[in-house]
Design a protein around this motif. Structure first.
Motif, mmCIF file in Angstrom:
data_model
loop_
_atom_site.group_PDB
_atom_site.id
_atom_site.type_symbol
_atom_site.label_atom_id
_atom_site.label_comp_id
_atom_site.label_asym_id
_atom_site.label_seq_id
_atom_site.Cartn_x
_atom_site.Cartn_y
_atom_site.Cartn_z
ATOM 1 N N LEU B 58 0.835 -1.216 0.000
ATOM 2 C CA LEU B 58 0.000 0.000 0.000
ATOM 3 C C LEU B 58 0.871 1.268 0.000
ATOM 4 O O LEU B 58 0.499 2.273 -0.597
ATOM 5 N N THR B 59 2.033 1.203 0.657
ATOM 6 C CA THR B 59 2.938 2.357 0.639
ATOM 7 C C THR B 59 3.437 2.616 -0.777
ATOM 8 O O THR B 59 3.443 3.752 -1.253
ATOM 9 N N SER B 60 3.830 1.536 -1.457
ATOM 10 C CA SER B 60 4.260 1.691 -2.848
ATOM 11 C C SER B 60 3.140 2.271 -3.716
ATOM 12 O O SER B 60 3.381 3.115 -4.573
ATOM 13 N N LEU B 61 1.933 1.808 -3.450
ATOM 14 C CA LEU B 61 0.784 2.289 -4.213
ATOM 15 C C LEU B 61 0.576 3.796 -4.001
ATOM 16 O O LEU B 61 0.349 4.551 -4.951
ATOM 17 N N CYS B 62 0.648 4.239 -2.753
ATOM 18 C CA CYS B 62 0.503 5.661 -2.444
ATOM 19 C C CYS B 62 1.574 6.478 -3.168
ATOM 20 O O CYS B 62 1.297 7.534 -3.728
ATOM 21 N N MET B 63 2.802 5.963 -3.150
ATOM 22 C CA MET B 63 3.897 6.711 -3.790
ATOM 23 C C MET B 63 3.756 6.710 -5.301
ATOM 24 O O MET B 63 4.144 7.662 -5.975
ATOM 25 N N TRP B 64 3.209 5.612 -5.821
ATOM 26 C CA TRP B 64 2.971 5.572 -7.258
ATOM 27 C C TRP B 64 1.927 6.627 -7.641
ATOM 28 O O TRP B 64 2.086 7.358 -8.626
ATOM 29 N N ALA B 65 0.875 6.734 -6.820
ATOM 30 C CA ALA B 65 -0.155 7.752 -7.073
ATOM 31 C C ALA B 65 0.441 9.156 -6.969
ATOM 32 O O ALA B 65 0.146 10.031 -7.801
ATOM 33 N N ALA B 66 1.299 9.352 -5.962
ATOM 34 C CA ALA B 66 1.941 10.666 -5.791
ATOM 35 C C ALA B 66 2.800 10.991 -7.011
ATOM 36 O O ALA B 66 2.757 12.100 -7.556
ATOM 37 N N TYR B 67 3.548 10.003 -7.456
ATOM 38 C CA TYR B 67 4.435 10.181 -8.606
ATOM 39 C C TYR B 67 3.633 10.508 -9.866
ATOM 40 O O TYR B 67 3.983 11.428 -10.614
ATOM 41 N N SER B 68 2.531 9.785 -10.085
ATOM 42 C CA SER B 68 1.780 10.079 -11.318
ATOM 43 C C SER B 68 1.129 11.459 -11.261
ATOM 44 O O SER B 68 1.022 12.130 -12.280
ATOM 45 N N ARG B 69 0.722 11.888 -10.077
ATOM 46 C CA ARG B 69 0.184 13.253 -9.963
ATOM 47 C C ARG B 69 1.241 14.285 -10.337
ATOM 48 O O ARG B 69 0.975 15.234 -11.073
ATOM 49 N N ASP B 70 2.455 14.077 -9.794
ATOM 50 C CA ASP B 70 3.544 15.010 -10.096
ATOM 51 C C ASP B 70 3.871 15.018 -11.583
ATOM 52 O O ASP B 70 4.077 16.076 -12.181
ATOM 53 N N ARG B 71 3.905 13.815 -12.173
ATOM 54 C CA ARG B 71 4.218 13.721 -13.600
ATOM 55 C C ARG B 71 3.175 14.445 -14.434
ATOM 56 O O ARG B 71 3.490 15.134 -15.393
ATOM 57 N N LYS B 72 1.928 14.274 -14.046
ATOM 58 C CA LYS B 72 0.826 14.875 -14.780
ATOM 59 C C LYS B 72 0.948 16.398 -14.749
ATOM 60 O O LYS B 72 0.856 17.061 -15.776
ATOM 61 N N SER B 73 1.159 16.937 -13.547
ATOM 62 C CA SER B 73 1.218 18.395 -13.434
ATOM 63 C C SER B 73 2.423 18.940 -14.205
ATOM 64 O O SER B 73 2.375 20.031 -14.770
ATOM 65 N N GLU B 74 3.507 18.153 -14.272
ATOM 66 C CA GLU B 74 4.670 18.593 -15.033
ATOM 67 C C GLU B 74 4.392 18.605 -16.533
ATOM 68 O O GLU B 74 4.804 19.524 -17.244
ATOM 69 N N SER B 75 3.675 17.579 -17.016
ATOM 70 C CA SER B 75 3.419 17.535 -18.461
ATOM 71 C C SER B 75 2.438 18.632 -18.869
ATOM 72 O O SER B 75 2.558 19.215 -19.932
ATOM 73 N N VAL B 76 1.474 18.942 -17.954
ATOM 74 C CA VAL B 76 0.550 20.047 -18.233
ATOM 75 C C VAL B 76 1.323 21.350 -18.319
ATOM 76 O O VAL B 76 1.169 22.141 -19.249
ATOM 77 N N GLU B 77 2.228 21.553 -17.356
ATOM 78 C CA GLU B 77 3.051 22.759 -17.332
ATOM 79 C C GLU B 77 3.879 22.882 -18.603
ATOM 80 O O GLU B 77 3.995 23.952 -19.185
ATOM 81 N N ALA B 78 4.472 21.754 -18.981
ATOM 82 C CA ALA B 78 5.338 21.765 -20.161
ATOM 83 C C ALA B 78 4.548 22.142 -21.406
ATOM 84 O O ALA B 78 5.015 22.919 -22.245
ATOM 85 N N LYS B 79 3.308 21.627 -21.496
ATOM 86 C CA LYS B 79 2.459 21.937 -22.657
ATOM 87 C C LYS B 79 2.108 23.412 -22.691
ATOM 88 O O LYS B 79 2.162 24.062 -23.728
ATOM 89 N N THR B 80 1.732 23.959 -21.496
ATOM 90 C CA THR B 80 1.378 25.367 -21.416
ATOM 91 C C THR B 80 2.559 26.225 -21.850
ATOM 92 O O THR B 80 2.402 27.193 -22.595
ATOM 93 N N ALA B 81 3.754 25.847 -21.376
ATOM 94 C CA ALA B 81 4.953 26.616 -21.709
ATOM 95 C C ALA B 81 5.191 26.611 -23.209
ATOM 96 O O ALA B 81 5.550 27.619 -23.815
ATOM 97 N N LYS B 82 4.942 25.477 -23.855
ATOM 98 C CA LYS B 82 5.121 25.344 -25.299
ATOM 99 C C LYS B 82 4.134 26.234 -26.048
ATOM 100 O O LYS B 82 4.480 26.894 -27.011
ATOM 101 N N GLY B 83 2.888 26.233 -25.533
ATOM 102 C CA GLY B 83 1.857 27.020 -26.174
ATOM 103 C C GLY B 83 2.130 28.522 -26.123
ATOM 104 O O GLY B 83 1.794 29.268 -27.031
ATOM 105 N N ASP B 84 2.804 28.964 -25.018
ATOM 106 C CA ASP B 84 3.082 30.379 -24.830
ATOM 107 C C ASP B 84 4.137 30.901 -25.800
ATOM 108 O O ASP B 84 4.036 32.007 -26.312
ATOM 109 N N SER B 85 5.163 30.080 -26.017
ATOM 110 C CA SER B 85 6.259 30.571 -26.856
ATOM 111 C C SER B 85 5.921 30.311 -28.317
ATOM 112 O O SER B 85 5.336 29.299 -28.658
ATOM 113 N N PRO B 86 6.278 31.238 -29.170
ATOM 114 C CA PRO B 86 5.944 31.092 -30.581
ATOM 115 C C PRO B 86 6.713 29.958 -31.266
ATOM 116 O O PRO B 86 7.800 29.662 -30.867
#
Lengths: 484, 86
Positions: B58-86
């Motif tokens: 269950l600890t591994s599962l919690c950390m996996w969920a934490a990791y995927s949340r972090d990854r998701k927010s990073e990929s969203v950020e990266a996309k936004t950054a791409k969209g901003d720059s020409p």
């Protein structure tokens, strides 16, 4: 062939393969300090996992965990609690440390303190404290190895000889291959240990009680108090459990060798993934505890509880298997000992000797000195192990509590802009002094709490108070130009 | 403007990840009085030992969920950054 000869032959074969792997790992590589200590920062998830598991799982956990279950009972469960939580905690600082490590070429824990707080003396102090606690840890590994080899060879190889030979082998492959040797040997060591622990932890209860469940129902009938906190002790109760698990979860990666091992990863993401998978390694601990509990029922009254797992193995399994246990057990001592020695040697040469005595020393000269120190550190540890001095046991008890006193300086250094050099100095000294006084005067636990935990709270309080009272400083990582 | 960070760098964990990491700490450390007992015996194990073993995956599962949340927010950020720059 006599059982003793069979066991010895198997054991020598296992250790021999391990040592050859260790030498082979560094072959055809130019071993500068960057390669030797952090493997050029190129390890992927699997190697980092093996390296960290390889270092975390020592003879102390193999013999000590079963020994605690045997002589103390439920307090031994703290090991299972903190191993998983140490991985959880690592998620929040190891990847960040890795980033700084790459940008600023950090190789040791002292490097972090030196750069973050712009103070070579602070780095040197951390190195000194680190070495003082690392050497007894090596000594403990060697003592455990001596016991394992003696029992597994049916007394054919004496403790002293086993320790001297193993230490010489460790010094040689660390000198030649550095951290690569440790990582590659971990593959063999972890695989063997997993098999051995599963065979012992499941096999022993089946042989004597026809299952793990029946064994525990026997225990619950004969020793019900052993199975709940505080077990056979009077002072290791629930508050001790909470404070100890918490302390060790934060402190585990403050050990300089584990801290530095994170720099071997090829990205910060590797360390995050490691934190996700690493808790699964904890599954080996209940198996070790089963062996200790079985021994409590089968061979009560052992003089030294730490020998309970080995005694049960010798009684239950054939000679060839004892040889495998002996070989795996010897590697379980040698792999962490190698990393401990490597860390102590690098800390001494790079972060203590150079800044204090020879500021103009070049990096190749530091690397040469670090490799030379491998021999010195190993020699000191062997000497302590042979003499078996009492003060070493004291230092070791101090080690876990003492090393955690680095935590506030690391975590606040990462996440709090306002923390100052003077504050970290004061907090760390307050913490280390408090731990030393409490542990050496026998006041651990104090008021039901782990003494190291009490010292850590004091440490945090001092760091925060002094930071507020001293003028703000710039973060050393921001003032120094980052290497591209 | 802040200089763009190189890709592959790890950011500060999100609030969601921090909360997920708190769960194993609650389960394995701070709630000891609730599970420090032998009964009920589960799968032949005293309850405290069963609880600690249960929380390994269950600890591994919690950390996996934490990791995927972090990854998701990073990929969203990266996309936004791409969209901003020409």
């Amino acid at each position: 062939m006599s059982p003793s000869a069979i066991a010895l032959a198997v054991m020598i074969a296992v250790v021999g393969v391990g040592v050859v792997m260790g030498f082979y790992a560094g072959l055809r590589r130019k071993m500068d300090l960057e390669q030797w200590t952090v493997a050029g920062r190129g390890f992927g998830t699997l190697l980092v996992w093996l390296l960290m598991a390889g270092e975390g799982y020592t003879t102390f956990t193999l013999l000590g965990a079963s020994g605690w279950a045997y002589s103390r009972g439920a307090p031994a469960f703290y090991i299972m609690g903190y191993m998983s939580l140490a991985c959880v905690a690592s998620y929040f600082f190891l990847p960040q440390l890795w980033e700084l490590g790459r940008a600023h070429k950090l190789q040791t824990e002292s490097d972090f303190f030196e750069k973050r707080y712009a103070s070579e003396r602070l780095g040197a102090f951390v190195a000194l404290v680190g070495v003082v606690f690392l050497v007894p840890y090596v000594d403990l590994q060697l003592t455990g190895l001596g016991d394992i080899v003696r029992v597994a060879s049916f007394g054919a190889v004496g403790k002293t000889w086993a320790m001297v030979l193993a230490a010489a082998a460790v010094a040689a492959f660390v000198y030649a291959s550095g951290i690569r040797a440790v990582a590659w040997m971990s593959i063999l060591k972890d695989a063997l240990l997993l098999g051995v622990v599963a065979a012992i932890g499941i096999g022993v209860p089946y042989v004597y009680f026809h299952g793990i469940g029946p064994m525990f129902s026997n225990l619950a009938r004969l020793h019900p108090k052993m199975l709940v906190l505080p077990g056979k002790t009077t002072d290791l109760g629930q508050s001790w459990f909470i404070s100890t698990v918490f302390l060790n979860a934060l402190g585990a990666y403050m050990w300089p060798h584990l801290f530095a091992a994170s720099f071997t990863a090829k990205s910060g993401d590797v360390l995050r993934r490691n934190a996700v998978f690493m808790p699964l390694y904890t599954i080996t601990y209940p198996l070790v505890l089963f062996a200790g509990f079985a021994a409590l029922l089968i061979v009560p009254g052992l003089h030294d509880g730490d020998l309970s797992l080995l005694t049960m193995t010798q009684r239950t399994f054939p000679a060839w298997f004892l040889g495998i246990v002996g070989g795996a057990g010897a590697l379980t001592a040698m792999v962490p000992a190698a990393m401990l020695i490597l860390s102590a040697a690098t800390l001494f040469a790079k972060n203590f000797f150079r800044p204090i005595f020879a500021p103009t020393m070049s990096e190749p000269a530091v690397a040469r000195m670090a490799k030379l120190m491998v021999g010195v550190m190993t020699g000191v540890a062997v000497l302590f192990a042979i003499l078996g001095t009492k003060s070493i046991v004291g230092l070791l008890l101090l080690g876990y509590d003492g090393i955690t006193q680095f935590f506030p300086g690391v975590i606040l250094g990462l996440y709090w802009k306002r923390v100052t050099r003077a504050a970290v100095w004061s907090g760390m000294i307050a913490g280390v002094v408090a731990v030393t006084i409490l542990v050496l005067s026998g006041k651990d636990p104090i008021g039901g709490l782990n003494a190291g935990f009490v010292a850590l709270c004091l440490n945090f309080a001092v760091v925060i108070a002094v930071s507020r009272l001293t003028p703000a400083e710039r973060n050393g990582f921001e003032t120094a130009p980052a290497a591209e | 403007m802040e200089p763009a960070r190189k890709s592959g760098l790890v950011r500060k964990p999100t609030l969601g990840a921090r909360l997920l990491a708190l769960i194993p700490f609650l389960a394995l450390c701070f709630t000891v009085p609730l599970w420090n007992r032998i009964h009920p015996v589960v799968l032949g194990l005293p309850f405290n030992l069963f609880w600690l073993i249960l929380w390994i995956p269950l600890t591994s599962l919690c950390m996996w969920a934490a990791y995927s949340r972090d990854r998701k927010s990073e990929s969203v950020e990266a996309k936004t950054a791409k969209g901003d720059s020409p």
